[in-house]
Write a protein that holds these residues in place. Sequence first.
Motif, mmCIF file in Angstrom:
data_model
loop_
_atom_site.group_PDB
_atom_site.id
_atom_site.type_symbol
_atom_site.label_atom_id
_atom_site.label_comp_id
_atom_site.label_asym_id
_atom_site.label_seq_id
_atom_site.Cartn_x
_atom_site.Cartn_y
_atom_site.Cartn_z
ATOM 1 N N VAL A 88 0.825 -1.204 0.000
ATOM 2 C CA VAL A 88 0.000 0.000 0.000
ATOM 3 C C VAL A 88 0.863 1.260 0.000
ATOM 4 N N MET A 100 -8.268 -0.367 4.309
ATOM 5 C CA MET A 100 -7.508 -1.420 3.645
ATOM 6 C C MET A 100 -7.272 -2.610 4.573
ATOM 7 N N SER A 104 -8.958 -6.015 3.263
ATOM 8 C CA SER A 104 -8.079 -7.142 2.924
ATOM 9 C C SER A 104 -8.096 -8.226 3.996
ATOM 10 N N TRP A 175 -1.476 -8.339 -3.672
ATOM 11 C CA TRP A 175 -2.478 -7.339 -4.010
ATOM 12 C C TRP A 175 -1.803 -5.988 -4.171
ATOM 13 N N TYR A 177 -3.460 -1.861 -4.430
ATOM 14 C CA TYR A 177 -4.684 -1.061 -4.445
ATOM 15 C C TYR A 177 -4.613 -0.025 -5.550
ATOM 16 N N LYS A 186 -9.520 0.105 -4.967
ATOM 17 C CA LYS A 186 -9.932 -1.259 -5.284
ATOM 18 C C LYS A 186 -8.758 -2.216 -5.095
ATOM 19 N N GLY A 187 -8.990 -3.285 -4.348
ATOM 20 C CA GLY A 187 -7.959 -4.286 -4.115
ATOM 21 C C GLY A 187 -7.774 -5.148 -5.349
ATOM 22 N N TYR A 389 -11.129 -7.400 -8.786
ATOM 23 C CA TYR A 389 -11.090 -6.496 -7.643
ATOM 24 C C TYR A 389 -11.723 -7.264 -6.478
#
Length: 536
Positions: A88, A100, A104, A175, A177, A186-187, A389
């Motif tokens: 991130v 987040m 997640s 992942w 974002y 959006k992940g 996503y």
Amino acid sequence: MISPPTSLNFARHLFEVNAARPDKLAYLDDRASLSYGQLAECARRFAQGLLGLGLRREERVLLLMLDSNEWPVAFLGCLYAGVVPVAVNTLLTVADYAYMLAHSRAQAAIVSASLARTLAAAMAKGGHEVGPVIVAGAGTGAPLAEGSLSFDALVRAAPPLVDAAATQGDDVAFWLYSSGSTGRPKGTVHTHANAWWTAELYGKQVLGLTEADVCFSAAKLYFAYGLGNALTFPLSVGASVVLMAERPTPDAVFKRWTGATANAVTGTPLRPTVFFGAPTGFAGMLASPELPERGAVALRMCSSAGEALPSEIGQRFERHFGSPIVDGIGSTEMLHVFLSNRPGDIRYGTTGKPVGGYEIELRGEDGRPIADGEVGDLFIKGPSAALMYWGNRDKSRETFQGGWTRSGDKYVRDADGYYTYSGRSDDMLKVSGIWVSPFEVEATLMQHPAVLECAVIGTEDAEGLTKTKAFVVVKPGQATSDVELKAFVKEKLAAYKYPRSIEFVDELPKTATGKIQRFRLRERERGGAAHDPLSP
């Protein structure tokens, strides 16, 4: 076209690629160097440490770290163990991190010491319980918050994990974002094979990176662009990487280009041969009075992405340094660049041609392919597309359409097969019933000798009709006027394209990667001074 093996753990793959060069420099950050042998050793120790803490395969771990040698150790250690790092942005708010963490469902967090308080505030704010917090760069004498662990101590104490997780190419690896202009980030879920594909198709086939290169990226590792530039691509060929934790100001970049910071750490200079930046950064460097002379740097090539590169910037840069800028476009959803110029085939002002292994379609409003010369929505088909996503079926269906990925960008292709950027789908303007590309107007304004940066948006006049407005940043020591700039554009473009109004500003709103946030300018125009997003 070659394909990755069905059984693929990307971290193990990189360690095997570099097994014969254990003493070769892999990373040099602001404090120390890390060889390929040390990288593999530390990452495997970190992997064992994660498993020893009770982390299990496919569980997510938040990765909130500044660019340092610990970043690739943590990222690759997670992959090696089968744990999923969620990388991130380090410049977000407490509310962003709280979202987040919960979104997640991260079971642990890895954080730089300078960001530990921010993470703690996010953990306190959200309702999601996070397990172990591993703090990097705290120093031997710095106290750790209750429940936190030392990154260095964890690596030292754990034995190297012998066998990597038996992952497949299509298994979830990490992942990222997305930095959407509006709404929640959006992940974006990527696989082990996705990273492999970008290295093969772009890092090797387009950029032609080799083990002799020294790579340096202004884009940080937590971005899709930076992850390829400073990890996936160089490690796939055994190159060396210079990392920088601070903001990529012109002065900070120049110190790395000339080897000044490397000399302070190792006693010998290490000058990058390949630099990865963005148009805003290149413009700022060219305007800097501290711009190095050609002989002070070792650059053989630069890469640009994030926004289309104005031809004037690319040409000026190459004239000064003798080093071309290879402009391309990528996305978080596709992981890296899929449409690009190439060394030896650069047409400044365009984004080049499709990268091998990717198909490109431009579609009209009816969803059908359009002819050359027409502006259309850019769709991509390629092997590095994200799976989805996470937890957002509607957005996933809107973006990932069968084998195709909708980019949200508008482009036009010429008769020679080169693609030229025409703006984001929500940035395009229809003036008097005719599409106007904000980027085309911006690129023209950038040719004026007094203009440093600019952004063009559409505003409504008293009759509700769309007119173009330009926000302009003037170079230090230069002067111009709205009358002069309007006349300048009229000389070069069709009359209906010139900006009907021009406002001079000290700076433009940007994302952490340097992308100009035109949506904030639009919000400013709609909301007035009370909601001015440019205000402090």
